[in-house]
Design an enzyme around this catalytic site. Structure first.
Site, PDB file in Angstrom:
ATOM      1  N   ARG A   1       1.126  -0.728   0.257  1.00 24.20           N
ATOM      2  CA  ARG A   1      -0.003  -0.034  -0.038  1.00 24.20           C
ATOM      3  C   ARG A   1       0.586   1.071   0.125  1.00 24.20           C
ATOM      4  O   ARG A   1       0.633   2.328  -0.848  1.00 24.20           O
ATOM      5  CB  ARG A   1      -0.980  -0.254   1.199  1.00 24.20           C
ATOM      6  CG  ARG A   1      -1.543   1.553   0.643  1.00 24.20           C
ATOM      7  CD  ARG A   1      -2.907   1.127   2.059  1.00 24.20           C
ATOM      8  NE  ARG A   1      -3.711   0.224   2.879  1.00 24.20           N
ATOM      9  CZ  ARG A   1      -3.826  -0.061   4.251  1.00 24.20           C
ATOM     10  NH1 ARG A   1      -4.224   0.305   4.591  1.00 24.20           N
ATOM     11  NH2 ARG A   1      -4.988  -1.708   4.166  1.00 24.20           N
TER      12      ARG A   1
ATOM     13  N   HIS B   1      -7.316  -4.770  -7.882  1.00 27.12           N
ATOM     14  CA  HIS B   1      -7.396  -4.854  -6.657  1.00 27.12           C
ATOM     15  C   HIS B   1      -8.697  -4.489  -5.443  1.00 27.12           C
ATOM     16  O   HIS B   1      -9.899  -4.284  -5.587  1.00 27.12           O
ATOM     17  CB  HIS B   1      -7.024  -3.320  -6.677  1.00 27.12           C
ATOM     18  CG  HIS B   1      -6.797  -1.883  -6.068  1.00 27.12           C
ATOM     19  ND1 HIS B   1      -5.473  -2.506  -4.980  1.00 27.12           N
ATOM     20  CD2 HIS B   1      -6.857  -1.066  -5.272  1.00 27.12           C
ATOM     21  CE1 HIS B   1      -4.669  -1.859  -4.367  1.00 27.12           C
ATOM     22  NE2 HIS B   1      -6.348  -1.013  -4.422  1.00 27.12           N
TER      23      HIS B   1
ATOM     24  N   TYR C   1     -18.473  10.497 -15.868  1.00 26.38           N
ATOM     25  CA  TYR C   1     -18.161  11.549 -16.469  1.00 26.38           C
ATOM     26  C   TYR C   1     -16.737  11.510 -17.522  1.00 26.38           C
ATOM     27  O   TYR C   1     -16.721  12.875 -17.952  1.00 26.38           O
ATOM     28  CB  TYR C   1     -18.389  12.705 -15.643  1.00 26.38           C
ATOM     29  CG  TYR C   1     -20.273  13.047 -15.641  1.00 26.38           C
ATOM     30  CD1 TYR C   1     -21.049  13.238 -15.759  1.00 26.38           C
ATOM     31  CD2 TYR C   1     -19.829  13.350 -13.845  1.00 26.38           C
ATOM     32  CE1 TYR C   1     -22.202  13.439 -15.308  1.00 26.38           C
ATOM     33  CE2 TYR C   1     -21.303  13.298 -12.799  1.00 26.38           C
ATOM     34  CZ  TYR C   1     -22.862  13.211 -14.161  1.00 26.38           C
ATOM     35  OH  TYR C   1     -23.975  13.306 -13.255  1.00 26.38           O
TER      36      TYR C   1
END
Length: 763
Positions: free
Chosen positions: A42, A88, A132
């Protein structure tokens, strides 16, 4: 606490299947597993490709979706879905946030994602929702993936073992240092600023040619022209530009140890408005600073009257940054105004360097600039060798097939007959012409339309070309020097592709020496200058009355308290307070409590011991010298600039031990000293007999049987000694008249002259 973990209600009552576990050991194992997971998967980047797993998975998923720079854009929602579903197993928002950052040109020096739509801005506004926005890869991302299908790196199963993902990318782009990285793991963190790729490539080439080079050899102190690719690493190159104002030695030390920080300032210039008026225009701000919050903070300082030199601030930014600072008047010094802003706002920022990375994807450690580049080059060498072996295997397979094709061409009619008539044509052909299984399979898989292409000349031409390529690859694999020569050629191509003559590769962050300004001037620029009267009570209460008061009789105090001293000052002044413990405290006049009420005790403002009291307080003048005297008659001279304290704890200057205590602190003015004891004996002696020191007990000024010092004064012998009696009358003793009291330091002195005040003070 118990030492075993036994799930309640487990087992069948007789203890079968229940295993006692040591609680301490279990917690250690589980926390270690969590810490390792955070560090490895991470927070820390891999030194080879400079990526954390989430970024690596995003780029890999975009490759699988064929989102190359010359291809179509795809909705970010589909990219995030692909990453989350296959690679993931975390929240979609965290994946989208990572994707957005890779596309922001103000966050990443060399964006890996080409975004279309609203991807946020430097003001801190968020990107539009993923449904979008659209994205595809950039050229830098394709460089990172170069050779991934050629066995350049290892793959591992994904979290659900349905697919495979790369453990590291081939990394032809030096992403770790080019784009930097930040992250917080468990017990460790990383912070790497972005750098210029052309400079990194030049340093890498130097490291290939000179493996024993030091970190200093990989840095360029004196920059070449901005468009010159000869520069090696000069320091960070932030996407938002700015100016680094650190000393060269500091930068070298940071890159040698892998730890340090960089002072980054905004880029500003003075814009002439005509008729003697001007304004300051800020065009670049420090990396990581949100412009909207920066302007809001400066506006708050302006409202709080902490920027007396600044009249107004305006944001006139469009696509480029343009923040306008309007001065209070045309007489303001622009440099001093900016220094005050650098101290109080994020127009100056520090970016820390902590090159904590995963070496070979496994070991977290802090590396220097040289080690980071060397490990990247070593990775590139490993990738080169693996790609070469993969290509060699492909060539050998093709040569084997071409050998079969040649036999088929020479015996085409017989081949057709065997295929038409034999039940097991493969076995027959293998036995007839001593073919391998691969060759026989290739002949059987030939399409009819390919038969016309089976010309001996074409086959032999391809065979010869592949044989020559095979010998080149074998020579490459056998020679370490040739491998490094190939890597050098690859790095040179990368340098030219992202060179400083290109718009993306042009260096953005400049370097400069921080200008030297008088600290006092800068402090004054941060405080509105107003006249005040500082009032100190006997019990140690301080306050600042507005204006310069002429009379102090009207001042009110708490019951049992009264005026000790009062003096005029400005809000920009520093007030020195000297205590009976021999300590000096420095208080900014602007920090003193206001005149309403009785003020505040000094112990709230500074850390003063309870058994000490205030001897005196006055406006700090660093050009003066002070004479410090203890009650027992010891003293010394100290430069006033050395007594100013930088902390609440004050500065110990005069060493006194009970029952002695500091009793007097007066400015030095003259060449002689007159001291009066409580026994009313006076002694005058040359000031030169008192040593000047920074700290100590001092020397004996006057000797007493009982009591101590009553008062002390410095004067010029030629002008004589003056004092004032209780009625306000002035007395003067000339040099000749003082002869009987003049002697050497540490004498007992003689009884005071007639007319000397009964208070024992010089007035």
């Amino acid at each position: 606490m118990g030492k075993s973990l036994i799930p309640p209600g487990s087992g069948d009552g007789d203890g079968d299947g229940i295993e006692p576990v040591d609680l301490k050991k279990a917690l250690e194992e589980r926390y270690l597993a969590y810490a390792l997971s955070t560090i490895m998967h991470r927070a820390l980047p891999d030194v080879r490709d400079g990526m954390k797993p989430v970024h690596r998975r995003i780029v890999h998923a975009m490759r699988l979706l064929r989102l190359n720079p010359d291809q179509r854009f795809a909705k970010c929602a589909s990219i995030v879905g692909e990453v989350m579903g296959k690679f993931h197993p975390h929240g979609d928002q965290s994946i989208y946030d990572a994707l957005v950052r890779l596309a922001q040109p103000f966050s990443v020096r060399y964006p890996l994602v080409d975004g279309q739509g609203n991807f946020g801005n430097i003001d801190g506004d968020n990107a539009a929702a993923m449904r979008y926005t659209e994205a595809r890869m950039t050229e830098a991302a394709t460089e990172l993936l170069s050779g991934i299908t050629e066995d350049a790196i290892d793959f591992r199963p994904t979290y659900n073992e349905e697919n495979e993902e790369p453990t590291v990318l081939p990394g032809a782009f030096p992403n770790l240092l080019a784009n930097g990285s930040t992250g917080i793991a468990v017990g460790m963190a990383t912070s790497i600023p972005p750098h210029n790729v052309a400079e990194l490539c030049k340093a890498s080439l130097h490291l290939i040619d000179h493996p024993d080079a030091t970190v200093e050899d990989l840095l360029t102190q004196t920059p070449h022209p901005e468009d010159d690719d000869e520069n090696m690493v000069r320091g960070p190159d932030f996407p938002t530009g700015g100016v680094i104002v650190d000393r060269w030695e500091t930068i070298v030390e940071a890159y040698k140890t892998g730890r340090g920080s960089f002072r980054v300032r905004a880029l500003w210039s003075v814009e002439d408005q005509g008729r003697g008026t001007w304004q300051i225009v800020v065009t670049e701000i420090p990396y990581g600073v949100q412009k909207a919050k920066l302007i809001e903070k400066i506006a708050e300082l302006l409202m709080a009257r902490k920027l007396p030199l600044l009249e107004d601030i305006r944001d006139e930014s469009a696509e480029d940054i343009r923040v306008v600072l309007v001065p209070k008047s045309r007489s303001v010094d622009p440099a001093i105004l900016m220094e005050s802003l650098f101290k109080l706002s994020e127009l100056e920022n520090r970016f820390s360097l902590n090159m904590n990375v995963l070496s070979r994807g496994r070991v977290p450690n802090i590396v220097s600039l040289k080690e980071a580049l060397q490990q990247w080059l070593d990775h590139r060498k490993e990738v080169l060798v693996r790609r070469s072996r993969h290509r060699l295997a492909e060539i050998e397979r093709r040569l084997e097939i071409l050998g079969g094709y040649l036999i088929a061409y020479l015996n085409i009619d017989e081949v057709i007959r065997i295929i038409r008539e034999e039940d097991e044509p493969k076995q027959v052909m293998m036995a007839r012409w001593d073919l391998t299984d691969t060759q026989a399979e290739a002949i059987l898989n030939l399409r009819l339309r390919a038969l016309r292409k089976l010309e001996e000349f074409e086959i032999r031409k391809e065979f010869d070309n592949l044989t020559a390529e095979k010998s080149q690859i074998e020579a490459l694999l056998a020679s370490d020097a040739k491998q490094w020569k190939t890597i050098r050629w690859e790095v040179e191509k990368l340098r030219d592709r992202f060179g400083s003559r290109t718009e993306l590769g042009r260096r953005r962050t400049r370097f400069a020496d921080a200008p030297e300004h008088d600290v006092t001037h800068i402090q004054h620029a941060m405080i509105e200058k107003e006249p005040i009267t500082v009032v100190v009570s006997e019990k140690g209460w301080l306050r600042a009355m507005k204006g310069h008061l002429a009379e102090f009789d009207s001042l009110a105090f708490k019951e049992g308290d009264k005026l000790k001293l009062a003096f005029h000052a400005q809000t920009t002044d520093k007030i020195l307070v000297f205590t009976t413990g021999g300590k000096f405290y420095t208080i900014g006049a602007d920090r003193l409590p206001g005149g309403r009420g009785h003020g505040e005790p000094i112990r709230i403002i500074v850390d003063m011991e309870n058994d000490q009291a205030i001897v005196t307080a006055f406006v700090h003048d660093p050009k003066r010298k002070l004479l410090l005297v203890s009650h027992m008659g010891y003293g010394f001279v100290v430069p006033e600039e050395e007594v100013a304290a930088n902390t609440r704890k004050g500065k110990q200057v005069m060493n006194v031990k009970a029952p002695d205590e500091a009793a007097r602190c007066i400015p030095v003015d003259g060449d002689h000293v007159a001291v009066v004891g409580e026994n009313r004996k006076m002694l005058a002696f040359p000031l030169a007999q008192i040593p000047e020191m920074g700290r100590g007990k001092g020397v004996r000024l006057q000797r007493y049987k009982d009591g101590g010092v009553s008062d002390i004064k410095t004067f010029t012998l030629e002008a004589g000694l003056t004092w004032t009696d209780s009625a306000g009358r002035a007395f003067v003793k000339s040099k000749e008249e003082l002869a009987e009291w003049t002697g050497d330091r540490a004498a007992a002195g003689r009884m005071v002259p007639k007319g000397f005040p009964r208070t024992g003070k010089f007035g």
